[in-house]
Design a protein around this motif. Sequence first.
Motif, PDB file in Angstrom:
ATOM      1  N   GLY A 112       0.776  -1.231   0.000  1.00 13.47           N
ATOM      2  CA  GLY A 112       0.000   0.000   0.000  1.00 13.47           C
ATOM      3  C   GLY A 112       0.810   1.285   0.000  1.00 13.47           C
ATOM      4  N   VAL A 113       2.137   1.192  -0.158  1.00 12.20           N
ATOM      5  CA  VAL A 113       2.940   2.419  -0.114  1.00 12.20           C
ATOM      6  C   VAL A 113       3.045   3.081  -1.494  1.00 12.20           C
ATOM      7  N   GLY A 114       2.519   2.428  -2.515  1.00 16.28           N
ATOM      8  CA  GLY A 114       2.535   3.012  -3.850  1.00 16.28           C
ATOM      9  C   GLY A 114       3.587   2.412  -4.775  1.00 16.28           C
ATOM     10  N   LYS A 115       3.998   1.205  -4.453  1.00 18.73           N
ATOM     11  CA  LYS A 115       5.023   0.542  -5.270  1.00 18.73           C
ATOM     12  C   LYS A 115       4.571   0.347  -6.715  1.00 18.73           C
ATOM     13  N   SER A 116       3.344  -0.152  -6.904  1.00 18.80           N
ATOM     14  CA  SER A 116       2.863  -0.372  -8.275  1.00 18.80           C
ATOM     15  C   SER A 116       2.709   0.956  -9.004  1.00 18.80           C
ATOM     16  N   THR A 117       2.226   1.967  -8.290  1.00 19.04           N
ATOM     17  CA  THR A 117       2.072   3.301  -8.885  1.00 19.04           C
ATOM     18  C   THR A 117       3.422   3.801  -9.387  1.00 19.04           C
ATOM     19  N   ALA A 125       4.706  -9.410 -10.472  1.00 18.41           N
ATOM     20  CA  ALA A 125       4.972 -10.715  -9.888  1.00 18.41           C
ATOM     21  C   ALA A 125       4.177 -10.810  -8.607  1.00 18.41           C
ATOM     22  N   ASP A 126       3.120 -10.002  -8.546  1.00 19.64           N
ATOM     23  CA  ASP A 126       2.363  -9.936  -7.298  1.00 19.64           C
ATOM     24  C   ASP A 126       1.182 -10.899  -7.367  1.00 19.64           C
ATOM     25  N   ILE A 127       1.425 -12.106  -6.837  1.00 22.65           N
ATOM     26  CA  ILE A 127       0.397 -13.128  -6.949  1.00 22.65           C
ATOM     27  C   ILE A 127      -0.809 -12.823  -6.085  1.00 22.65           C
ATOM     28  N   PRO A 171      -2.326  -8.531  -8.239  1.00 20.80           N
ATOM     29  CA  PRO A 171      -1.728  -7.936  -9.444  1.00 20.80           C
ATOM     30  C   PRO A 171      -2.470  -6.657  -9.831  1.00 20.80           C
ATOM     31  N   ASN A 172      -1.748  -5.526  -9.824  1.00 17.83           N
ATOM     32  CA  ASN A 172      -2.384  -4.220 -10.024  1.00 17.83           C
ATOM     33  C   ASN A 172      -2.245  -3.698 -11.446  1.00 17.83           C
ATOM     34  N   LEU A 173      -1.326  -4.265 -12.217  1.00 19.09           N
ATOM     35  CA  LEU A 173      -1.028  -3.646 -13.518  1.00 19.09           C
ATOM     36  C   LEU A 173      -2.238  -3.541 -14.438  1.00 19.09           C
ATOM     37  N   LEU A 178      -5.384  -2.967 -13.913  1.00 16.77           N
ATOM     38  CA  LEU A 178      -6.208  -1.814 -13.561  1.00 16.77           C
ATOM     39  C   LEU A 178      -5.452  -0.513 -13.806  1.00 16.77           C
ATOM     40  N   MET A 179      -4.209  -0.483 -13.366  1.00 21.18           N
ATOM     41  CA  MET A 179      -3.464   0.783 -13.436  1.00 21.18           C
ATOM     42  C   MET A 179      -3.129   1.196 -14.849  1.00 21.18           C
ATOM     43  N   LEU A 180      -3.032   0.217 -15.750  1.00 22.99           N
ATOM     44  CA  LEU A 180      -2.693   0.560 -17.134  1.00 22.99           C
ATOM     45  C   LEU A 180      -3.901   0.418 -18.059  1.00 22.99           C
ATOM     46  N   PRO A 212       5.710  -8.219  -5.360  1.00 17.45           N
ATOM     47  CA  PRO A 212       4.770  -8.171  -4.247  1.00 17.45           C
ATOM     48  C   PRO A 212       5.460  -7.533  -3.034  1.00 17.45           C
ATOM     49  N   PRO A 213       4.686  -6.955  -2.107  1.00 20.46           N
ATOM     50  CA  PRO A 213       5.350  -6.359  -0.948  1.00 20.46           C
ATOM     51  C   PRO A 213       6.042  -7.415  -0.102  1.00 20.46           C
ATOM     52  N   GLY A 214       7.029  -6.974   0.647  1.00 24.87           N
ATOM     53  CA  GLY A 214       7.693  -7.896   1.565  1.00 24.87           C
ATOM     54  C   GLY A 214       8.965  -8.470   0.973  1.00 24.87           C
ATOM     55  N   ASN A 268       7.310   7.959  -1.343  1.00 28.95           N
ATOM     56  CA  ASN A 268       6.025   8.267  -1.968  1.00 28.95           C
ATOM     57  C   ASN A 268       5.072   8.846  -0.928  1.00 28.95           C
ATOM     58  N   MET A 269       4.102   9.599  -1.394  1.00 31.32           N
ATOM     59  CA  MET A 269       3.129  10.274  -0.524  1.00 31.32           C
ATOM     60  C   MET A 269       3.874  11.162   0.475  1.00 31.32           C
ATOM     61  N   SER A 270       4.929  11.804  -0.025  1.00 28.55           N
ATOM     62  CA  SER A 270       5.837  12.561   0.843  1.00 28.55           C
ATOM     63  C   SER A 270       5.159  13.739   1.513  1.00 28.55           C
ATOM     64  N   GLN A 316      10.981  12.193  -4.238  1.00 26.78           N
ATOM     65  CA  GLN A 316       9.897  12.339  -3.246  1.00 26.78           C
ATOM     66  C   GLN A 316       8.639  12.705  -4.008  1.00 26.78           C
ATOM     67  N   VAL A 317       7.718  11.780  -4.084  1.00 23.89           N
ATOM     68  CA  VAL A 317       6.506  11.975  -4.881  1.00 23.89           C
ATOM     69  C   VAL A 317       5.401  12.477  -3.962  1.00 23.89           C
ATOM     70  N   PRO A 318       4.795  13.622  -4.317  1.00 31.15           N
ATOM     71  CA  PRO A 318       3.735  14.131  -3.439  1.00 31.15           C
ATOM     72  C   PRO A 318       2.480  13.273  -3.471  1.00 31.15           C
ATOM     73  N   LEU A 319       1.691  13.456  -2.431  1.00 36.29           N
ATOM     74  CA  LEU A 319       0.359  12.850  -2.394  1.00 36.29           C
ATOM     75  C   LEU A 319      -0.519  13.689  -3.321  1.00 36.29           C
ATOM     76  N   ASP A 320      -1.120  13.054  -4.300  1.00 39.39           N
ATOM     77  CA  ASP A 320      -1.923  13.798  -5.268  1.00 39.39           C
ATOM     78  C   ASP A 320      -3.128  12.940  -5.636  1.00 39.39           C
ATOM     79  N   PRO A 321      -4.334  13.432  -5.354  1.00 39.24           N
ATOM     80  CA  PRO A 321      -5.523  12.607  -5.629  1.00 39.24           C
ATOM     81  C   PRO A 321      -5.606  12.153  -7.083  1.00 39.24           C
ATOM     82  N   ILE A 364      -3.268  10.950  -8.766  1.00 43.70           N
ATOM     83  CA  ILE A 364      -2.520   9.695  -8.904  1.00 43.70           C
ATOM     84  C   ILE A 364      -3.469   8.531  -8.660  1.00 43.70           C
ATOM     85  N   GLN A 365      -4.260   8.685  -7.616  1.00 44.88           N
ATOM     86  CA  GLN A 365      -5.194   7.598  -7.296  1.00 44.88           C
ATOM     87  C   GLN A 365      -6.275   7.451  -8.359  1.00 44.88           C
ATOM     88  N   GLU A 366      -6.817   8.588  -8.800  1.00 46.67           N
ATOM     89  CA  GLU A 366      -7.838   8.524  -9.855  1.00 46.67           C
ATOM     90  C   GLU A 366      -7.272   7.837 -11.097  1.00 46.67           C
TER      91      GLU A 366
HETATM   92  N1  ATP Z   1       1.456   9.702  -4.379  1.00 47.80           N
HETATM   93  C1  ATP Z   1       0.199   9.247  -4.322  1.00 47.80           C
HETATM   94  N2  ATP Z   1      -0.838  10.107  -4.158  1.00 47.80           N
HETATM   95  C2  ATP Z   1      -2.114   9.650  -4.073  1.00 47.80           C
HETATM   96  N3  ATP Z   1      -2.463   8.358  -4.135  1.00 47.80           N
HETATM   97  C3  ATP Z   1      -1.463   7.466  -4.289  1.00 47.80           C
HETATM   98  C4  ATP Z   1      -0.100   7.852  -4.400  1.00 47.80           C
HETATM   99  N4  ATP Z   1       0.653   6.729  -4.566  1.00 47.80           N
HETATM  100  C5  ATP Z   1      -0.197   5.700  -4.554  1.00 47.80           C
HETATM  101  N5  ATP Z   1      -1.467   6.124  -4.394  1.00 47.80           N
HETATM  102  C6  ATP Z   1      -2.669   5.291  -4.293  1.00 47.80           C
HETATM  103  O1  ATP Z   1      -2.507   4.450  -3.159  1.00 47.80           O
HETATM  104  C7  ATP Z   1      -3.035   3.163  -3.402  1.00 47.80           C
HETATM  105  C8  ATP Z   1      -1.943   2.105  -3.222  1.00 47.80           C
HETATM  106  O2  ATP Z   1      -0.978   2.285  -4.241  1.00 47.80           O
HETATM  107  P1  ATP Z   1      -0.301   1.043  -4.963  1.00 47.80           P
HETATM  108  O3  ATP Z   1      -1.307   0.020  -5.363  1.00 47.80           O
HETATM  109  O4  ATP Z   1       0.614   1.592  -5.999  1.00 47.80           O
HETATM  110  O5  ATP Z   1       0.536   0.496  -3.745  1.00 47.80           O
HETATM  111  P2  ATP Z   1       1.372  -0.843  -3.622  1.00 47.80           P
HETATM  112  O6  ATP Z   1       2.444  -0.543  -2.651  1.00 47.80           O
HETATM  113  O7  ATP Z   1       1.765  -1.346  -4.949  1.00 47.80           O
HETATM  114  O8  ATP Z   1       0.270  -1.751  -2.984  1.00 47.80           O
HETATM  115  P3  ATP Z   1       0.134  -3.336  -2.978  1.00 47.80           P
HETATM  116  O9  ATP Z   1       0.764  -3.738  -1.730  1.00 47.80           O
HETATM  117  O10 ATP Z   1      -1.348  -3.527  -2.977  1.00 47.80           O
HETATM  118  O11 ATP Z   1       0.786  -3.885  -4.197  1.00 47.80           O
HETATM  119  C9  ATP Z   1      -3.592   3.210  -4.817  1.00 47.80           C
HETATM  120  O12 ATP Z   1      -4.950   3.513  -4.753  1.00 47.80           O
HETATM  121  C10 ATP Z   1      -2.840   4.371  -5.453  1.00 47.80           C
HETATM  122  O13 ATP Z   1      -3.556   4.978  -6.516  1.00 47.80           O
END
Ligand code: ATP
Length: 386
Positions: A147-152, A173-175, A178-180, A182-184, A251-253, A304-306, A339-344, A346-348
């Motif tokens: 959830g820290v934004g790795k896939s993003t 490789a996130d069994i 898998p987020n790709l 949706l994200m793409l 995958p995380p971890g 991320n989400m700095s 340092q990537v800002p928190l930006d709505p 990104i989530q949209e």
């Molecule tokens: N900088 C950001 N600003 C706003 N939203 C963000 C930001 N980075 C990530 N997000 C959102 O946070 C959520 C988690 O991001 P993401 O899926 O990339 O995390 P992850 O670390 O890959 O999670 P997972 O453990 O599920 O693989 C998503 O909804 C994403 O859109």
Amino acid sequence: MQPLMERITGALAAVRNPRTGADVMAADMVRDIATTVDGKVRLTLLLAAQDDATLVRDVRQAIEALAGVSDVRVDVRDPAQTEPTPARRAPTSAPPAMNQPQAPATGGMGRALPVMDAAPKAPPKVPEPVAYPQLGRIIAVSSGKGGVGKSTVAVNLAVALAKMGKRVGIMDADIYGPNLPLMLGVDAAPAVVDEKIIPLEAYGIKVMSIGFLIEKEQPAIWRGPIVMKILTQFLKDVAWGQLDYFLVDMPPGTGDAQLSLVQATQVHGAVIVTTPQQVSVGDALRGVKMFERTAVPVLGIVENMSYFENPETGKPIAVFGTGGGARLATETNLPLIGQVPLDPRIQEGGDTGRPIVDAEPTSRAAKELEAIAQRVVERLVSIYGN
Ligand SMILES: Nc1ncnc2c1ncn2[C@@H]1O[C@H](COP(=O)(O)OP(=O)(O)OP(=O)(O)O)[C@@H](O)[C@H]1O
């Protein structure tokens, strides 16, 4: 019409395992077929590490094509971790509660737990890493916790590299999640031509995801050898063409997939994603150590989400604390590469399949992600040359 159960076994008898040439029924790969009166079908497929993962899809499609079938679920198990049955079990009629999930509850974490967590009986053979020069530089994007934004970060780095004119592939490789797809904004069963899987394409990058192959809405039960199998298949059997950069959304971890990837091939570098909070940093530190132990150079830390940019003043507001990325960088003697800002947006964009680097290229977040891509390239050049 024949009863549904007979038609299912008949349809499965036409699905051939390309590795052995036998059909999945004759090879005793199918267990526990269950049906309901309203056409729901559930079964277990025993898929060995050497078997082609696309068999899962073939099995599902064979059953979906039958008249009267409304829903199909295929649970995948590794035969090495499944009790052998003396004789093939007769198909059973489904009990009324058949559709209840078999996996343990997720404990509110929003993530299904693996159902096969028994340790393998014999230690798996450690394969020799294989070089895939056509993939270019292989970069693992990793984080200590979810959830820290790795896939993003992975997706936007890939798109940023493509915008720089590089040939880019990305796989997840996130069994477990898998987020790709949706994200793409890509989600289809990839075509197979001449025994090679054709990756999907989005924003100028080639994409392969475990999400294209596994069942949706069912717990991932792929473990150890199966992870290795999928990773190897993605590296080896996907028609990537010649690439400059190949990103792997881990995958995380620090579990199976990380080890499997570094055992499967030479990983040229890792990018570690964290958030500013201390707990996230502690987890990320373990991730850094894992890569260092396996001799994979860590290219840098991305925080991320700095901060959140105050829309009125433009000033940063610390939402999740400050300084985590910098602390981790100091502790590990690694560069903080962004340092990537928190930006709505990104989530949209993540939810609608439009990475911010493409959708809002002038935003601060997109510019930072592009700068990170540039720094990743520079770090790789400094380690390996051009
Ligand atoms: N900088 C950001 N600003 C706003 N939203 C963000 C930001 N980075 C990530 N997000 C959102 O946070 C959520 C988690 O991001 P993401 O899926 O990339 O995390 P992850 O670390 O890959 O999670 P997972 O453990 O599920 O693989 C998503 O909804 C994403 O859109």
